[in-house]
Design a protein around this motif. Structure first.
Motif, PDB file in Angstrom:
ATOM      1  N   LEU A 121      40.011 -18.898  23.777  1.00  0.00           N
ATOM      2  CA  LEU A 121      40.320 -19.928  22.999  1.00  0.00           C
ATOM      3  C   LEU A 121      39.210 -20.856  22.607  1.00  0.00           C
ATOM      4  CD1 LEU A 121      43.380 -20.728  24.876  1.00  0.00           C
ATOM      5  CD2 LEU A 121      43.300 -19.946  22.326  1.00  0.00           C
ATOM      6  N   LEU A 122      37.979 -21.059  23.453  1.00  0.00           N
ATOM      7  CA  LEU A 122      37.071 -22.114  23.306  1.00  0.00           C
ATOM      8  C   LEU A 122      36.339 -21.308  22.110  1.00  0.00           C
ATOM      9  CD1 LEU A 122      35.960 -22.942  26.950  1.00  0.00           C
ATOM     10  CD2 LEU A 122      37.138 -24.077  25.161  1.00  0.00           C
ATOM     11  N   LEU A 144      37.199 -19.507  19.820  1.00  0.00           N
ATOM     12  CA  LEU A 144      38.157 -19.537  18.625  1.00  0.00           C
ATOM     13  C   LEU A 144      37.909 -21.188  17.831  1.00  0.00           C
ATOM     14  CD1 LEU A 144      39.884 -18.165  16.826  1.00  0.00           C
ATOM     15  CD2 LEU A 144      41.795 -18.673  18.222  1.00  0.00           C
ATOM     16  N   ALA A 145      37.867 -22.016  18.894  1.00  0.00           N
ATOM     17  CA  ALA A 145      38.132 -23.269  18.247  1.00  0.00           C
ATOM     18  C   ALA A 145      36.748 -24.071  18.098  1.00  0.00           C
ATOM     19  CB  ALA A 145      39.063 -24.202  19.189  1.00  0.00           C
ATOM     20  N   LEU A 146      35.654 -23.730  18.805  1.00  0.00           N
ATOM     21  CA  LEU A 146      34.728 -24.501  19.040  1.00  0.00           C
ATOM     22  C   LEU A 146      33.468 -23.921  18.736  1.00  0.00           C
ATOM     23  CD1 LEU A 146      35.500 -26.691  22.157  1.00  0.00           C
ATOM     24  CD2 LEU A 146      35.747 -27.082  20.032  1.00  0.00           C
ATOM     25  N   THR A 147      33.408 -22.665  18.351  1.00  0.00           N
ATOM     26  CA  THR A 147      32.039 -21.876  18.119  1.00  0.00           C
ATOM     27  C   THR A 147      30.983 -22.683  17.107  1.00  0.00           C
ATOM     28  OG1 THR A 147      32.977 -19.642  18.381  1.00  0.00           O
ATOM     29  CG2 THR A 147      31.192 -19.834  17.066  1.00  0.00           C
ATOM     30  N   TYR A 189      30.362 -25.724  16.817  1.00  0.00           N
ATOM     31  CA  TYR A 189      30.119 -26.983  17.331  1.00  0.00           C
ATOM     32  C   TYR A 189      29.334 -26.513  18.543  1.00  0.00           C
ATOM     33  CZ  TYR A 189      33.986 -28.613  14.313  1.00  0.00           C
ATOM     34  OH  TYR A 189      34.727 -28.740  13.355  1.00  0.00           O
ATOM     35  N   VAL A 249      42.825 -14.782  17.038  1.00  0.00           N
ATOM     36  CA  VAL A 249      43.912 -15.591  17.151  1.00  0.00           C
ATOM     37  C   VAL A 249      45.124 -14.772  17.746  1.00  0.00           C
ATOM     38  CG1 VAL A 249      45.872 -16.934  16.101  1.00  0.00           C
ATOM     39  CG2 VAL A 249      43.390 -16.896  15.356  1.00  0.00           C
ATOM     40  N   SER A 261      46.357 -15.452  22.031  1.00  0.00           N
ATOM     41  CA  SER A 261      47.540 -15.861  22.248  1.00  0.00           C
ATOM     42  C   SER A 261      48.362 -14.835  23.294  1.00  0.00           C
ATOM     43  CB  SER A 261      48.535 -15.814  21.017  1.00  0.00           C
ATOM     44  OG  SER A 261      48.000 -16.756  19.802  1.00  0.00           O
TER      45      SER A 261
END
Length: 574
Positions: A414-415, A417-420, A422, A493, A497
């Motif tokens: 999840l990290l 997926l969302a923050l790569t 940044y 994703v 999940s």
């Protein structure tokens, strides 16, 4: 005396461990055979205008092949406008007006993965034919899936040892078929069948080795086998450098498997599982196997000798009525409640652990462009996961560690997926390595956990389905590697999940630490879910690998065999 049984004990341990290294070589072959080396088009002088056809060397390369990102274009050649008869006699007047596909093949920067030729260079599986490499890898994984399911069924019907020996014997001609393949289609079919044979040997050996261990040593023996598997994977690069050609490498691995089949034909290296023989009412064969174990284990104490005599006498008296063997089909799992629930949850966890790994390995590619660097990092994370499971699963329980590793896998996914975009590259690399290690632990612990909670009568077929699910998950990597595939983000994703869903479902599993293996379907249905960190009492010890002959607790198996003989059929809970 313990010394009297040390040699048979070591021989049986080697019989369950050593084949893992050879099977790992067969598994890891796909990495080397499908490695795509850097490449570029070969210049085609026929596509150049007449003034440029006299060029050679670097000048010809500059005139024929476009530059791309500091290197040469791997799939394109320059195209020139047709020249008239009276103009353009100088080399400086010719200008390309477009590009087109290669016409004279490719030049490869070799060696690739230690080989001077592999499947990619043999049949030019690059550019427009690049999709054939993931197709071959997916087909090979399909073979491992089908082989796991088929071998599981064979284990429960014909026995663990016959399934292992037959799978090894079949792997030899199929491996030679891969080495002698004349075209790509033959390689595709031969690799499919070769993978199925290797999967059959792996699964039957896994089950046989597990059923010869007592509860305190089941995890340790299985993890040592995992280290042998990792050793086989580490041997592959060195063997590839020695062989240099993919056909020679395939032949060398096949000869190792042939030597393995010749040696393991001897029953002393791998005995048939007495657990399975008793569970299927083959009492005479069980008595002979237990007697052979007692004789090979050397002298023991008087009390132990008396108990062995009484147990063998009891089994002999039970077998006098010539009870008919009773085999169980995998479809009987569907009529149960607890066994079916455990199988689905652990198969799902194995599928997630294998499938989500590609989400992490893709982040390693920019940092580890060389084949050997990425290969050794992946094998190193597998070793770290094996070591972690070995240290923690016996102390804290299978369910708690499986839950922890699944949580780590989901959070890392999840990290990323969302923050790569940044995060610093170092943090992305760290999260990817942690995710790969945790996903390896999820897969290996799910398979081991399933082997402990499935009853002996359907352990082979049930474990075959769980192992097959893990190979279906592994197929996600080559499928998403198909050119023009846009499904990687959706794949990430979905699997992230699924990892969260797996965390919730793992809470419903029982704990198998320190408990005896369930024999019948009733035993499997009687398993209950304890509190998460509750350590169940150690019930019994069945040390077939120990040097003291037949263990006392086989009297429990004899008693359960009596009960099975007294009941005409095994009731099924709906």
């Amino acid at each position: 005396m313990a010394a009297g049984g040390s040699r048979p004990r070591g021989r049986r341990a080697a019989g369950g461990w050593a084949p893992c290294a050879a099977l790992a070589l067969g598994w890891a072959l796909g990495w080397a055979l499908g490695a795509a080396p850097p490449h570029r088009c070969r210049p085609d002088a026929a596509l150049l205008p007449p003034p440029l056809r006299r060029l050679a060397g670097a000048a010809l390369l500059r005139a024929a092949v476009p530059r791309l990102g500091g290197g040469w274009s791997p799939c394109q050649l320059y195209r020139y406008r047709p020249t008239g008869t009276g103009t353009g006699t100088g080399t400086g007047s010719a200008r390309p007006n477009g590009t087109g596909p290669c016409t004279r093949g490719w030049h490869y920067a070799l060696p690739a993965a230690g080989l001077r030729s592999n499947l990619v260079t043999q049949w030019d599986l690059v550019c427009a034919s690049r999709w054939k490499v993931p197709l071959e890898q997916t087909t090979h994984l399909l073979g491992w899936t089908l082989g796991s399911v088929a071998a599981g069924l064979a284990c429960d019907r014909f026995g663990r040892r016959p399934a292992f020996v037959v799978s090894l014997v079949l792997a030899v001609p199929l491996g030679l078929g891969v080495a002698l393949a004349a075209d790509y289609v033959m390689v595709l079919v031969a690799r499919l069948l070769f993978g199925a044979a290797l999967a059959g040997a792996f699964l039957s050996l896994y089950v046989a080795r597990l059923e010869l261990c007592d509860p305190p040593h089941r995890l340790g023996v299985t993890m040592v086998a995992g280290f042998f598997w990792i050793a086989g994977e580490l041997l592959l690069p060195g063997l590839a450098v020695l062989c240099r050609d993919w056909r020679v490498l395939q032949g060398a691995v096949t000869m190792i498997l042939a030597l393995l089949a010749a040696c393991w034909w001897c029953p002393a290296l791998l005995l048939e599982s007495p657990r399975w023989l008793l569970a299927t009412r083959q009492l005479e064969r069980a008595r002979k196997t237990l007697q052979a174990l007692a004789e090979s284990s050397g002298p023991s104490s008087d009390d132990s000798s008396c108990h062995q005599e009484s147990l063998l006498t009891e089994l002999e008296s039970l077998s006098e009525g010539s009870p008919q063997p009773r085999y169980h089909a995998v479809c009987e799992i569907f009529g149960t409640r607890v066994i079916w629930k455990n199988s689905v949850i652990l198969g799902f966890a194995a599928f997630i652990g294998s499938g989500i790994r590609h989400c992490f390995t893709r982040n390693l590619a920019p940092h580890l462009p060389r084949f050997f660097s990425s290969y050794f990092v992946l094998v190193g994370t597998e070793a770290a996961a094996c070591f972690f499971v070995c240290l923690t699963a016996e102390r804290f329980g299978r369910r708690a560690i499986l839950l922890l590793c699944t949580v780590l896998t989901g959070i890392s996914s999840l990290l990323l997926l969302a923050l790569t975009q940044y995060l610093l590259d170092l943090i992305v690399l760290t999260l990817s390595v942690v995710g790969i290690t945790a996903s390896h632990a999820v897969t290996m612990l799910s398979i081991f956990f399933a082997s402990e909670v499935l009853p002996t009568v359907v352990r082979g077929a049930g474990l075959g389905l769980v192992v097959g699910a893990s190979f279906v998950g592994k197929a996600a990597a080559p499928i998403t590697a198909i050119p023009n595939s846009r499904g990687f983000f959706l794949h990430h994703v979905v699997f992230a999940s699924f990892a969260i869903l797996a965390v919730l479902s793992i809470m419903l599993l029982p704990e198998s630490q320190g408990r005896s293996l369930p024999q019948s379907l009733q035993d499997g249905e009687s398993q209950r879910r304890p509190p998460l960190f509750h350590r169940p009492p150690r019930e019994d010890h069945l040390p077939l690998l120990a040097p003291h002959g037949i263990p006392h607790d086989y009297s429990r198996l004899a008693a359960s065999t009596k009960r099975m003989l007294g009941s005409p059929a095994v009731p099924r809970e709906t």
